[in-house]
Design a protein around this motif. Structure first.
Motif, PDB file in Angstrom:
ATOM      1  N   UNK A 163     -58.138 -23.755  44.785  1.00  0.00           N
ATOM      2  CA  UNK A 163     -58.828 -23.243  43.597  1.00  0.00           C
ATOM      3  C   UNK A 163     -59.565 -24.336  42.831  1.00  0.00           C
ATOM      4  N   UNK A 164     -59.692 -25.501  43.421  1.00  0.00           N
ATOM      5  CA  UNK A 164     -60.316 -26.630  42.730  1.00  0.00           C
ATOM      6  C   UNK A 164     -61.783 -26.362  42.374  1.00  0.00           C
ATOM      7  N   UNK A 165     -62.527 -25.736  43.269  1.00  0.00           N
ATOM      8  CA  UNK A 165     -63.945 -25.469  43.018  1.00  0.00           C
ATOM      9  C   UNK A 165     -64.123 -24.452  41.888  1.00  0.00           C
ATOM     10  N   UNK A 166     -63.306 -23.400  41.884  1.00  0.00           N
ATOM     11  CA  UNK A 166     -63.428 -22.405  40.819  1.00  0.00           C
ATOM     12  C   UNK A 166     -62.975 -22.985  39.487  1.00  0.00           C
ATOM     13  N   UNK A 167     -61.998 -23.899  39.520  1.00  0.00           N
ATOM     14  CA  UNK A 167     -61.564 -24.561  38.291  1.00  0.00           C
ATOM     15  C   UNK A 167     -62.685 -25.431  37.735  1.00  0.00           C
ATOM     16  N   UNK A 168     -63.366 -26.161  38.611  1.00  0.00           N
ATOM     17  CA  UNK A 168     -64.473 -27.020  38.170  1.00  0.00           C
ATOM     18  C   UNK A 168     -65.583 -26.194  37.521  1.00  0.00           C
ATOM     19  N   UNK A 169     -65.888 -25.031  38.113  1.00  0.00           N
ATOM     20  CA  UNK A 169     -66.914 -24.158  37.534  1.00  0.00           C
ATOM     21  C   UNK A 169     -66.452 -23.620  36.179  1.00  0.00           C
ATOM     22  N   UNK A 170     -65.195 -23.269  36.081  1.00  0.00           N
ATOM     23  CA  UNK A 170     -64.620 -22.764  34.829  1.00  0.00           C
ATOM     24  C   UNK A 170     -64.711 -23.818  33.732  1.00  0.00           C
ATOM     25  N   UNK A 171     -64.343 -25.062  34.058  1.00  0.00           N
ATOM     26  CA  UNK A 171     -64.382 -26.145  33.072  1.00  0.00           C
ATOM     27  C   UNK A 171     -65.824 -26.472  32.693  1.00  0.00           C
TER      28      UNK A 171
END
Length: 118
Positions: free
Chosen positions: A59-67
């Motif tokens: 989920x690292x990519x979706x977390x980066x987009x969220x942040x």
């Protein structure tokens, strides 16, 4: 620089991060991150987010987009809210093992004292 000094220098500036389109993009990124958390919930969490939230590296990519798309205060708020809801659901849905019996005070327990002044 203090917020008041900045606001007084730029009174007519529009803050685009609070406009409707930016908010919708933030909510969409938030929903995709938390959906990823639910989908990958059986995997071991290896990454740390705010508010003690742990998540798998998938989920690292979706977390980066969220942040990237949300204000940091919103990210902290949503992480705390998610952790709180997960904790409450875990306590409520744990097949009665963590919950004790529901005991409510009975009406006869709290009788007002009687004054016998006769």
């Amino acid at each position: 620089m203090s917020r008041e000094a900045y606001a007084s220098r730029n009174p007519n500036e529009i803050h685009t991060d609070v406009l409707s389109e930016a908010r919708k993009a933030c909510y969409k990124a938030r929903d995709s991150f938390y959906a990823c958390l639910e989908e990958e919930s059986e995997k071991k969490p290896t990454e740390i987010a705010s508010a003690g939230l742990l998540y798998p590296s998938e989920c690292k990519a979706t977390r980066a987009a969220f942040v990237k798309l949300c204000r940091s205060s919103w990210v902290n708020h949503f992480d705390r809210l998610y952790c709180k809801n997960k904790r409450v659901n875990r306590l409520l849905d744990d097949r009665e093992t963590r919950r004790g019996p529901l005991v409510l005070p009975q009406p006869y327990t709290f009788k007002p004292p009687t004054n016998n002044t006769s």
